[in-house]
Design a protein around this motif. Structure first.
Motif, short mmCIF file in Angstrom:
data_model
loop_
_atom_site.label_atom_id
_atom_site.label_comp_id
_atom_site.label_asym_id
_atom_site.label_seq_id
_atom_site.Cartn_x
_atom_site.Cartn_y
_atom_site.Cartn_z
N ILE A 124 2.22 7.32 19.10
CA ILE A 124 3.37 7.01 19.95
C ILE A 124 4.57 7.83 19.47
CG2 ILE A 124 4.89 5.14 20.70
CD1 ILE A 124 2.45 3.29 20.40
N ARG A 125 5.46 8.16 20.38
CA ARG A 125 6.63 9.00 20.08
C ARG A 125 7.43 8.51 18.89
NH1 ARG A 125 8.41 9.14 26.13
NH2 ARG A 125 6.99 10.73 26.91
N GLU A 126 7.55 7.21 18.73
CA GLU A 126 8.35 6.65 17.65
C GLU A 126 7.66 6.77 16.29
OE1 GLU A 126 7.91 5.03 20.65
OE2 GLU A 126 9.92 5.54 21.32
N GLY A 127 6.44 7.27 16.26
CA GLY A 127 5.74 7.50 15.00
C GLY A 127 4.59 6.55 14.72
N GLN A 128 4.47 5.48 15.48
CA GLN A 128 3.39 4.53 15.27
C GLN A 128 2.06 5.16 15.66
OE1 GLN A 128 3.73 1.03 17.71
NE2 GLN A 128 2.01 -0.01 16.74
N THR A 129 1.02 4.88 14.87
CA THR A 129 -0.32 5.40 15.14
C THR A 129 -1.29 4.22 15.23
OG1 THR A 129 0.18 7.43 13.94
CG2 THR A 129 -2.13 6.92 14.29
N ILE A 130 -2.10 4.22 16.27
CA ILE A 130 -3.08 3.15 16.47
C ILE A 130 -4.46 3.78 16.59
CG2 ILE A 130 -3.83 1.26 17.95
CD1 ILE A 130 -0.88 1.03 18.88
N ASP A 131 -5.35 3.42 15.67
CA ASP A 131 -6.74 3.89 15.71
C ASP A 131 -7.49 2.98 16.67
OD1 ASP A 131 -9.35 4.68 15.32
OD2 ASP A 131 -9.22 4.70 13.14
N LEU A 132 -7.88 3.51 17.80
CA LEU A 132 -8.51 2.69 18.85
C LEU A 132 -9.93 2.30 18.52
CD1 LEU A 132 -7.16 4.63 21.95
CD2 LEU A 132 -6.20 2.60 20.87
N LEU A 133 -10.62 3.07 17.68
CA LEU A 133 -12.01 2.75 17.34
C LEU A 133 -12.11 1.72 16.22
CD1 LEU A 133 -13.72 6.25 17.55
CD2 LEU A 133 -13.62 4.46 19.27
N ASN A 134 -11.09 1.63 15.38
CA ASN A 134 -11.13 0.69 14.25
C ASN A 134 -10.06 -0.38 14.36
OD1 ASN A 134 -13.25 2.07 12.93
ND2 ASN A 134 -11.78 3.60 12.24
N HIS A 135 -9.55 -0.59 15.56
CA HIS A 135 -8.53 -1.61 15.78
C HIS A 135 -9.21 -2.95 15.99
CE1 HIS A 135 -4.32 -2.46 16.40
NE2 HIS A 135 -4.64 -3.28 17.38
N PRO A 136 -8.73 -4.01 15.33
CA PRO A 136 -9.38 -5.32 15.51
C PRO A 136 -9.27 -5.79 16.95
CG PRO A 136 -7.34 -5.56 14.28
CD PRO A 136 -7.57 -4.09 14.45
N SER A 137 -10.35 -6.36 17.45
CA SER A 137 -10.35 -6.89 18.81
C SER A 137 -9.55 -8.19 18.84
CB SER A 137 -11.77 -7.13 19.29
OG SER A 137 -12.37 -8.15 18.51
N PRO A 138 -9.05 -8.62 19.99
CA PRO A 138 -8.27 -9.85 20.07
C PRO A 138 -9.06 -11.07 19.62
CG PRO A 138 -8.14 -8.64 22.15
CD PRO A 138 -9.11 -7.93 21.27
N VAL A 139 -10.37 -11.11 19.89
CA VAL A 139 -11.20 -12.24 19.47
C VAL A 139 -11.30 -12.29 17.96
CG1 VAL A 139 -13.51 -13.25 19.62
CG2 VAL A 139 -12.49 -12.17 21.63
N ALA A 140 -11.52 -11.14 17.32
CA ALA A 140 -11.65 -11.08 15.86
C ALA A 140 -10.33 -11.43 15.19
CB ALA A 140 -12.11 -9.69 15.42
N ALA A 141 -9.20 -11.09 15.80
CA ALA A 141 -7.90 -11.36 15.21
C ALA A 141 -7.58 -12.86 15.22
CB ALA A 141 -6.81 -10.59 15.94
N GLN A 142 -8.13 -13.62 16.18
CA GLN A 142 -7.84 -15.04 16.30
C GLN A 142 -8.63 -15.87 15.29
OE1 GLN A 142 -8.67 -15.99 20.36
NE2 GLN A 142 -6.88 -14.89 21.15
N THR A 143 -9.79 -15.39 14.85
CA THR A 143 -10.62 -16.19 13.95
C THR A 143 -10.20 -16.04 12.52
OG1 THR A 143 -12.22 -14.38 13.82
CG2 THR A 143 -12.63 -16.12 15.43
#
Length: 137
Positions: free
Chosen positions: A118-137
């Motif tokens: 993202i322009r502001e410098g944030q980087t998000i790895d889409l292949l290793n990003h936790p899924s919403p279901v995994a983040a809730q448990t």
């Protein structure tokens, strides 16, 4: 045989318009080829499936822009595809860096690398990003 200046001007204008139209058509067809490709589609599916990335961009709506044909980050061969896809949302924009490989047996593409910067410098790895279901448990 003498050619008048007016005829030369007309010939120059005609050639310029014809050349410009040809270049525009080639550019359009090349962009269309990228958009219809499996390696491009897989990357965008992965981006749209990541809520954190979509929220950071302010999407939906997600706007996918034309690929810069002269960018050295864009390289496609028979077996690999590496792209830098410009994307924007309502908040900000950035680049989706992807790398895909083609299986020689099945001829299908698989996504090997997908990172949203993202322009502001944030980087998000889409292949290793936790899924919403995994983040809730």
């Amino acid at each position: 045989m003498r050619v008048s200046t007016a005829q030369l001007q007309q010939l120059t204008i005609f050639t310029t318009v014809l050349t410009g139209g040809g270049i525009g058509t080639m550019y359009y067809l090349q962009q269309k080829k990228f958009i219809e490709s499996d390696y491009h589609g897989l990357a965008l599916q992965k981006l749209e499936a990541c809520p954190a990335a979509m929220e950071s961009l302010g999407a939906p709506p997600l706007k996918v822009h034309n690929i810069h044909l002269t960018d050295r980050n864009n390289c496609i061969t028979q077996h690999t595809a590496q792209l830098k896809i410009p994307v924007t949302g309502s908040k900000t924009g950035g680049y989706l860096y992807t790398s895909s490989a083609r299986d020689p047996n099945t001829k299908s593409w698989s996504l090997k690398h997908a990172v949203l910067q993202i322009r502001e410098g944030q980087t998000i790895d889409l292949l290793n990003h936790p899924s919403p279901v995994a983040a809730q448990t």
